[in-house]
Design a protein around this motif. Structure first.
Motif, PDB file in Angstrom:
ATOM      1  N   ARG A  26      10.713  -0.807   2.921  1.00 27.50           N
ATOM      2  CA  ARG A  26       9.978  -0.682   1.693  1.00 27.50           C
ATOM      3  C   ARG A  26      11.432  -0.209   0.722  1.00 27.50           C
ATOM      4  O   ARG A  26      11.287   1.082   1.079  1.00 27.50           O
ATOM      5  CB  ARG A  26       8.566  -0.075   1.008  1.00 27.50           C
ATOM      6  CG  ARG A  26       7.877  -0.342   1.755  1.00 27.50           C
ATOM      7  CD  ARG A  26       6.104  -0.131   1.208  1.00 27.50           C
ATOM      8  NE  ARG A  26       5.465  -0.668   1.521  1.00 27.50           N
ATOM      9  CZ  ARG A  26       4.897  -1.650   1.584  1.00 27.50           C
ATOM     10  NH1 ARG A  26       5.344  -2.053   0.195  1.00 27.50           N
ATOM     11  NH2 ARG A  26       3.326  -2.281   1.813  1.00 27.50           N
ATOM     12  N   TYR A  70      10.862  -0.352  -6.996  1.00 20.48           N
ATOM     13  CA  TYR A  70       9.928  -0.638  -6.519  1.00 20.48           C
ATOM     14  C   TYR A  70       8.114  -1.808  -7.426  1.00 20.48           C
ATOM     15  O   TYR A  70       8.522  -1.630  -8.589  1.00 20.48           O
ATOM     16  CB  TYR A  70       8.913   1.364  -6.099  1.00 20.48           C
ATOM     17  CG  TYR A  70       9.816   1.723  -4.842  1.00 20.48           C
ATOM     18  CD1 TYR A  70       9.972   0.899  -3.607  1.00 20.48           C
ATOM     19  CD2 TYR A  70      11.148   1.968  -5.526  1.00 20.48           C
ATOM     20  CE1 TYR A  70      10.627   1.472  -2.680  1.00 20.48           C
ATOM     21  CE2 TYR A  70      11.521   3.128  -4.369  1.00 20.48           C
ATOM     22  CZ  TYR A  70      11.903   2.695  -3.273  1.00 20.48           C
ATOM     23  OH  TYR A  70      12.303   3.294  -2.466  1.00 20.48           O
ATOM     24  N   ILE A 119      -3.615  -5.188  -2.370  1.00 23.37           N
ATOM     25  CA  ILE A 119      -2.875  -4.957  -0.692  1.00 23.37           C
ATOM     26  C   ILE A 119      -2.457  -6.062  -0.983  1.00 23.37           C
ATOM     27  O   ILE A 119      -0.967  -6.984   0.120  1.00 23.37           O
ATOM     28  CB  ILE A 119      -4.072  -4.156  -0.556  1.00 23.37           C
ATOM     29  CG1 ILE A 119      -4.184  -3.004  -0.322  1.00 23.37           C
ATOM     30  CG2 ILE A 119      -3.646  -4.549   0.678  1.00 23.37           C
ATOM     31  CD1 ILE A 119      -6.071  -2.777   0.306  1.00 23.37           C
ATOM     32  N   ASN A 165       1.065  -6.474  -1.782  1.00 24.31           N
ATOM     33  CA  ASN A 165       2.609  -6.258  -0.828  1.00 24.31           C
ATOM     34  C   ASN A 165       3.049  -5.244  -1.936  1.00 24.31           C
ATOM     35  O   ASN A 165       4.234  -4.977  -1.391  1.00 24.31           O
ATOM     36  CB  ASN A 165       2.936  -6.535   0.193  1.00 24.31           C
ATOM     37  CG  ASN A 165       3.767  -6.358   0.962  1.00 24.31           C
ATOM     38  OD1 ASN A 165       2.734  -4.600   1.449  1.00 24.31           O
ATOM     39  ND2 ASN A 165       4.654  -6.078   0.600  1.00 24.31           N
ATOM     40  N   ASP A 205       4.014  -1.389  -3.354  1.00 25.05           N
ATOM     41  CA  ASP A 205       4.860  -0.883  -2.537  1.00 25.05           C
ATOM     42  C   ASP A 205       3.836   0.870  -2.844  1.00 25.05           C
ATOM     43  O   ASP A 205       4.101   1.046  -2.123  1.00 25.05           O
ATOM     44  CB  ASP A 205       6.552   0.002  -3.130  1.00 25.05           C
ATOM     45  CG  ASP A 205       7.273  -1.730  -3.378  1.00 25.05           C
ATOM     46  OD1 ASP A 205       7.066  -1.966  -2.034  1.00 25.05           O
ATOM     47  OD2 ASP A 205       7.645  -2.487  -4.309  1.00 25.05           O
ATOM     48  N   ALA A 260      -5.182  -0.387   2.709  1.00 35.10           N
ATOM     49  CA  ALA A 260      -4.169   0.025   2.095  1.00 35.10           C
ATOM     50  C   ALA A 260      -3.148   0.628   2.655  1.00 35.10           C
ATOM     51  O   ALA A 260      -1.309   0.860   2.466  1.00 35.10           O
ATOM     52  CB  ALA A 260      -4.027   0.935   0.349  1.00 35.10           C
ATOM     53  N   ILE A 276       1.220   1.156   2.253  1.00 37.39           N
ATOM     54  CA  ILE A 276       1.126   1.519   1.095  1.00 37.39           C
ATOM     55  C   ILE A 276       1.091   2.741   0.610  1.00 37.39           C
ATOM     56  O   ILE A 276       0.076   3.821   1.215  1.00 37.39           O
ATOM     57  CB  ILE A 276       1.003   0.408   0.408  1.00 37.39           C
ATOM     58  CG1 ILE A 276       0.662  -1.541  -0.010  1.00 37.39           C
ATOM     59  CG2 ILE A 276       0.097   0.878  -1.756  1.00 37.39           C
ATOM     60  CD1 ILE A 276      -0.321  -2.021   0.108  1.00 37.39           C
TER      61      ILE A 276
END
Length: 356
Positions: A45, A49, A106, A109, A111, A130, A135
């Protein structure tokens, strides 16, 4: 080495230690660049974001103001190149709908997800899922039961209720008939304030709780509820209100019925503070800062950036009384007439809170 006495050679020990170190290094590497020390975060990640704001409901003014601090913080983080998008949902007070919204985040996806829980236990599974998906989860105000989050941020709701109850005991000399006004049942911030008050009430049996209410954090339903209670209870010595809009509703109901005002606790709702000053009420209040939302977004991004953040961030409760109410009302014109007068905030404050 004592291990030699147990038949393990020094060279074998070195090989075992080297293997363990290699395994640990592999785990760190596989977790991605954002693994850091913060809980939940894993995977590759990188900024900028995508942040999700899973709102339980947007109707109360407190929530609108809170969302305003979230969007303002996101704009600042966009300028810094740390956030590219804010996804906002509104569950309209339905915890099951909120679960579906979080699941959609979720699936997308995102962040990070910031959330005020519509139920302290119903969201546990989807929040845990999550977290398992890597996440960043920051939960503020109304909290979930699970600890599978990156951080929880709140004032101390138990302290909130206990301090309000102590003030009421002091005002009434430990004797009298009171009504307790609560927020919605099942919302942790409301339930915890009520739990915090109970030990104080138990220790002062002369203070009789004649009835209680559970209403939305809005003036109109609170006024309606108190109006009904005034008809049913000719003698009321105090109102232990555990929310700001609730207090304003109570004061207006007393006024409409021509009843003398009684000692009333509350929060930093502008309308309540103005009524307090206008009518010379005996009151006490505190504040659940709307900028908890902004702090939650900031905390999530800090964690994604590899910073270590506390599992729980405790925000101190201020006291609003006769000595401080003037400073709040002096800033009243900066806030909506039906809104909350909250204190200033900035990055310096946020960093200070995260450093505790």
């Amino acid at each position: 080495m004592k291990n030699l006495e147990n038949g393990i050679s020094a060279s074998l020990c070195r090989r075992l230690l080297a293997g363990a170190a290699a395994a640990a290094a592999l785990l760190v590497f596989s977790a991605g660049t954002a693994s850091a020390a913060a809980n939940c975060i894993k995977g590759d990640r990188k900024a900028p974001y995508t942040v999700g704001w899973a709102n339980i409901y947007s109707v109360p003014t407190w929530m609108k103001q809170t969302e305003g601090t979230i969007t303002a913080e996101v704009e600042e983080l966009k300028k810094a190149g740390l956030v590219k998008e804010l996804m906002i949902t509104d569950a309209q007070g339905n915890a099951q709908t909120q679960i579906q919204h979080i699941q959609s985040m979720i699936d997308a996806n995102v962040d990070a997800i910031v959330v005020i829980a519509g139920s302290s236990n119903a969201l546990d599974r989807v929040i845990s899922d999550a977290c398992d998906k890597g996440i960043a989860i920051v939960n503020f105000d109304s909290l979930v039961n699970t600890d599978k989050v990156t951080a929880k941020i709140n004032t101390d709701s138990n302290e909130w209720g206990a301090t309000a109850a102590k003030w009421m005991v002091s005002q009434l000399g430990g004797k009298g008939k009171i009504i307790i006004m609560n927020g919605p049942a099942g919302i942790s911030v409301s339930d915890d304030r009520r739990k915090g008050a109970q030990p104080i009430l138990d220790a002062n049996p002369g203070l009789q709780v004649i009835t209680e209410t559970n209403t939305e954090y809005n003036v109109a339903p609170a006024q309606e509820a108190m109006t009904s209670l005034l008809f049913a209870n000719p003698e009321i010595d105090g109102v232990l209100s555990l929310g700001g809009a609730l207090s304003a509703g109570s004061v207006l109901a007393f006024e409409r019925q021509g009843r003398d005002q009684v000692p009333t606790t509350g929060e930093n709702a502008r309308q309540f503070l103005e009524l307090w000053k206008e009518k010379g009420l005996k009151s006490w209040a505190t504040m659940q800062p709307n900028w908890l939302g902004a702090l939650s977004v900031y905390t999530a991004v800090q964690a994604l950036e590899g910073k270590d953040v506390p599992a729980f961030v405790k925000v101190p409760l201020p006291v609003i009384d006769e000595s401080t109410i003037g400073s709040y009302l002096a800033r009243a014109d900066k806030f909506p007439a039906d809104g909350y007068i909250y204190s200033d905030y900035d990055k310096v404050l946020f960093d200070k809170l995260l450093a505790k």
